[in-house]
Design a protein around this motif. Structure first.
Motif, mmCIF file in Angstrom:
data_model
loop_
_atom_site.group_PDB
_atom_site.id
_atom_site.type_symbol
_atom_site.label_atom_id
_atom_site.label_comp_id
_atom_site.label_asym_id
_atom_site.label_seq_id
_atom_site.Cartn_x
_atom_site.Cartn_y
_atom_site.Cartn_z
ATOM 1 N N GLY A 86 146.030 47.918 -16.362
ATOM 2 C CA GLY A 86 146.221 46.837 -17.312
ATOM 3 C C GLY A 86 145.208 46.930 -18.431
ATOM 4 N N PHE A 87 144.790 45.760 -18.930
ATOM 5 C CA PHE A 87 143.913 45.701 -20.096
ATOM 6 C C PHE A 87 142.809 44.678 -19.856
ATOM 7 C CE2 PHE A 87 148.135 46.916 -21.301
ATOM 8 C CZ PHE A 87 147.977 47.917 -22.251
ATOM 9 N N VAL A 88 141.569 45.062 -20.153
ATOM 10 C CA VAL A 88 140.451 44.122 -20.075
ATOM 11 C C VAL A 88 139.545 44.337 -21.287
ATOM 12 C CG1 VAL A 88 140.434 43.924 -17.551
ATOM 13 C CG2 VAL A 88 139.084 45.716 -18.657
ATOM 14 N N GLY A 89 138.758 43.310 -21.621
ATOM 15 C CA GLY A 89 137.864 43.449 -22.760
ATOM 16 C C GLY A 89 136.689 42.487 -22.696
ATOM 17 N N GLY A 90 135.591 42.883 -23.308
ATOM 18 C CA GLY A 90 134.438 42.011 -23.453
ATOM 19 C C GLY A 90 133.711 41.725 -22.150
ATOM 20 N N PHE A 91 132.834 40.711 -22.198
ATOM 21 C CA PHE A 91 132.040 40.374 -21.012
ATOM 22 C C PHE A 91 132.908 39.827 -19.887
ATOM 23 C CE2 PHE A 91 132.433 36.251 -22.936
ATOM 24 C CZ PHE A 91 132.277 35.321 -21.916
ATOM 25 N N THR A 92 134.015 39.181 -20.253
ATOM 26 C CA THR A 92 134.912 38.663 -19.215
ATOM 27 C C THR A 92 135.681 39.803 -18.545
ATOM 28 O OG1 THR A 92 136.404 38.172 -21.057
ATOM 29 C CG2 THR A 92 135.210 36.312 -20.084
ATOM 30 N N GLY A 93 136.025 40.813 -19.331
ATOM 31 C CA GLY A 93 136.665 41.984 -18.749
ATOM 32 C C GLY A 93 135.734 42.716 -17.807
ATOM 33 N N LYS A 94 134.443 42.771 -18.165
ATOM 34 C CA LYS A 94 133.463 43.417 -17.295
ATOM 35 C C LYS A 94 133.332 42.664 -15.978
ATOM 36 C CE LYS A 94 128.782 45.339 -17.206
ATOM 37 N NZ LYS A 94 128.476 44.863 -15.846
ATOM 38 N N TYR A 103 134.029 42.854 -10.361
ATOM 39 C CA TYR A 103 134.558 42.130 -9.198
ATOM 40 C C TYR A 103 135.373 43.078 -8.326
ATOM 41 C CZ TYR A 103 136.834 38.161 -6.781
ATOM 42 O OH TYR A 103 137.297 37.262 -5.848
ATOM 43 N N LEU A 104 136.251 43.840 -8.960
ATOM 44 C CA LEU A 104 137.109 44.757 -8.201
ATOM 45 C C LEU A 104 136.310 45.914 -7.627
ATOM 46 C CD1 LEU A 104 140.279 44.848 -10.494
ATOM 47 C CD2 LEU A 104 139.939 43.538 -8.394
ATOM 48 N N THR A 105 135.342 46.398 -8.396
ATOM 49 C CA THR A 105 134.489 47.474 -7.896
ATOM 50 C C THR A 105 133.726 47.034 -6.653
ATOM 51 O OG1 THR A 105 134.223 48.438 -10.097
ATOM 52 C CG2 THR A 105 132.547 48.987 -8.457
ATOM 53 N N GLU A 106 133.205 45.812 -6.690
ATOM 54 C CA GLU A 106 132.481 45.290 -5.532
ATOM 55 C C GLU A 106 133.381 45.193 -4.315
ATOM 56 O OE1 GLU A 106 129.815 41.364 -4.298
ATOM 57 O OE2 GLU A 106 130.386 41.693 -6.378
ATOM 58 N N GLN A 153 138.658 42.606 -27.827
ATOM 59 C CA GLN A 153 138.602 41.165 -27.594
ATOM 60 C C GLN A 153 138.317 40.862 -26.128
ATOM 61 O OE1 GLN A 153 142.606 40.744 -29.672
ATOM 62 N NE2 GLN A 153 141.704 38.747 -30.117
ATOM 63 N N ASP A 154 137.742 39.666 -25.892
ATOM 64 C CA ASP A 154 137.440 39.259 -24.527
ATOM 65 C C ASP A 154 138.710 38.953 -23.751
ATOM 66 O OD1 ASP A 154 134.737 39.387 -25.054
ATOM 67 O OD2 ASP A 154 134.561 37.260 -25.547
ATOM 68 N N THR A 155 138.697 39.319 -22.481
ATOM 69 C CA THR A 155 139.739 38.861 -21.553
ATOM 70 C C THR A 155 139.669 37.340 -21.446
ATOM 71 O OG1 THR A 155 139.706 40.922 -20.297
ATOM 72 C CG2 THR A 155 140.438 38.946 -19.120
ATOM 73 N N ARG A 156 140.799 36.705 -21.261
ATOM 74 C CA ARG A 156 140.847 35.239 -21.258
ATOM 75 C C ARG A 156 140.242 34.639 -19.990
ATOM 76 N NH1 ARG A 156 146.961 33.567 -19.537
ATOM 77 N NH2 ARG A 156 147.217 35.104 -17.898
ATOM 78 N N ILE A 157 139.948 33.349 -20.064
ATOM 79 C CA ILE A 157 139.502 32.562 -18.908
ATOM 80 C C ILE A 157 140.524 31.454 -18.677
ATOM 81 C CG2 ILE A 157 137.710 31.051 -17.977
ATOM 82 C CD1 ILE A 157 135.693 32.495 -19.763
ATOM 83 N N ASN A 158 141.005 31.339 -17.437
ATOM 84 C CA ASN A 158 141.929 30.273 -17.055
ATOM 85 C C ASN A 158 141.197 29.269 -16.170
ATOM 86 O OD1 ASN A 158 143.948 31.620 -18.395
ATOM 87 N ND2 ASN A 158 144.852 32.509 -16.560
ATOM 88 N N VAL A 159 141.264 28.009 -16.527
ATOM 89 C CA VAL A 159 140.600 26.948 -15.765
ATOM 90 C C VAL A 159 141.613 26.292 -14.838
ATOM 91 C CG1 VAL A 159 139.289 24.800 -15.878
ATOM 92 C CG2 VAL A 159 138.990 26.543 -17.657
ATOM 93 N N LYS A 160 141.314 26.300 -13.554
ATOM 94 C CA LYS A 160 142.152 25.642 -12.548
ATOM 95 C C LYS A 160 141.408 24.396 -12.089
ATOM 96 C CE LYS A 160 144.422 29.629 -12.594
ATOM 97 N NZ LYS A 160 145.717 29.830 -13.258
ATOM 98 N N LEU A 161 141.928 23.237 -12.429
ATOM 99 C CA LEU A 161 141.244 21.979 -12.175
ATOM 100 C C LEU A 161 141.903 21.246 -11.012
ATOM 101 C CD1 LEU A 161 138.977 20.149 -13.382
ATOM 102 C CD2 LEU A 161 140.773 19.042 -14.721
ATOM 103 N N LYS A 162 141.120 20.984 -9.944
ATOM 104 C CA LYS A 162 141.635 20.274 -8.774
ATOM 105 C C LYS A 162 140.972 18.910 -8.698
ATOM 106 C CE LYS A 162 142.467 24.485 -6.122
ATOM 107 N NZ LYS A 162 142.353 25.146 -4.806
ATOM 108 N N ALA A 163 141.770 17.862 -8.892
ATOM 109 C CA ALA A 163 141.243 16.502 -8.876
ATOM 110 C C ALA A 163 142.360 15.535 -8.523
ATOM 111 C CB ALA A 163 140.660 16.132 -10.246
ATOM 112 N N ASP A 164 141.996 14.461 -7.850
ATOM 113 C CA ASP A 164 142.971 13.415 -7.482
ATOM 114 C C ASP A 164 144.149 13.982 -6.695
ATOM 115 O OD1 ASP A 164 141.527 11.395 -8.968
ATOM 116 O OD2 ASP A 164 142.356 12.281 -10.785
ATOM 117 N N GLY A 165 143.893 15.008 -5.897
ATOM 118 C CA GLY A 165 144.953 15.588 -5.081
ATOM 119 C C GLY A 165 145.953 16.419 -5.852
#
Length: 305
Positions: free
Chosen positions: A57-65, A70-73, A85-97
């Motif tokens: 696939g495709f990765v970029g920037g500090f987020t791609g690193k 992570y996968l190397t580990e 460009q940086d790979t995106r960040i997705n926020v998963k918010l868990k609240a109120d069930g």
């Protein structure tokens, strides 16, 4: 060899709160970050099953690193194309069930980067498995999956496709070996309603017969799944449990099908394992383990329709 392709990877930043109050400062109870994206999730689950794969696939920037580190580990092979460009960040918010998501903006994949990506398949051999999973960035044509499926089939690879919307609608005409729409995505494909199992079977049978797709597995959440393919039509029940973590459940099902199919060459066993794997992730706080899947396997009952 198994390859997984993620055009749109992300860092998944999962945050848990007692309650979320808009417009105020909210403090999390807990949070964690992990490499995300549907193909990457398939590689991670396969690794937990003891099966090696290579993530593309495709990765970029500090987020791609972060993702490659992570996968190397985890000792998961990867061979990504680097973007500026940086790979995106997705926020998963868990609240109120409930779970809410804020997905970041995808980086641009230009023609040069895409051509570089295609060279990753130069050494592909007949019998290899390639998983194409997830959404496509807006910088790419919706026909990309269709083109790749056609190319991979010429090389003799087994293509696994897990996407939705226009990319799925176009790619089915290239006849991937396996697709896993949910019942809503299946209805959208045919611009109709799915009211019951009979509707699911009818539409999935059209995909199997008219588009020559070997395996169609339609997921239906707590209602289980319906399989239509070379070995007939089956309704598979879902194991009982409390849903905790929906992220990655579908990817776990794909990994489960691949894992069992490679061992058994039996669609019924593979579909059962897929359902158990998807449920195991849904009942867990993260992606499933092999042990968790096999604890649920006996609960998946198969009815031949």
């Amino acid at each position: 060899m198994i390859y997984t392709v993620t055009f749109n990877p992300a860092i998944d930043y999962v945050v848990s709160l007692d309650a979320f109050n808009p417009g105020e400062v909210n403090r999390s109870q807990s949070d964690y970050k992990e490499a995300g994206g549907k193909g990457i999730n398939v590689s991670r689950v396969l690794d937990r099953f003891g099966v090696q794969s290579t993530a593309l696939g495709f990765v970029g920037g500090f987020t791609g690193k972060f993702i490659t580190d992570y996968l190397t580990e985890m000792k998961i092979k990867h061979d990504f194309v680097s973007l500026k460009q940086d790979t995106r960040i997705n926020v998963k918010l868990k609240a109120d069930g409930e779970e809410s998501e804020v997905n970041g903006v995808s980086p641009t994949i230009d023609e040069e980067a895409y051509k570089q990506f295609l060279t990753k398949f130069d050494l592909l051999r007949s019998g290899d498995i390639v998983v194409l999973a997830g959404s496509l960035p807006s910088s790419l044509s919706t026909s990309v999956y269709k083109e790749i499926v056609a190319m991979l089939k010429q090389k003799g690879a087994m293509t696994i496709l897990d996407t939705s919307g226009a990319p799925l609608e176009e790619a089915i005409h290239a006849s991937p070996a396996f697709i896993k729409p949910n019942h809503h995505e299946l209805a959208e494909l045919f611009d109709t309603e799915v009211k019951d199992d009979q509707d699911v079977v009818q539409l999935a049978s059209r995909l199997h017969q008219e588009q020559q797709i070997d395996h169609v597995l339609v997921s239906m959440a707590k209602e289980g799944a319906i399989y239509v393919g070379k070995e007939g039509v089956m309704k598979l029940s879902a194991p009982k449990g409390t849903a905790i973590h929906s992220v990655g459940a579908g990817d776990s099902a794909v990994a489960g099908f691949i894992y069992s199919w490679q061992k058994s060459d039996n669609a019924e066993e593979a579909a059962k394992y897929a359902v158990a794997a998807g449920s195991a992730t849904a009942f867990s706080k993260t992606l499933c383990t092999k042990e968790e899947v096999e604890l649920l396997l006996s609960q998946v009952q198969v009815a031949h329709l």
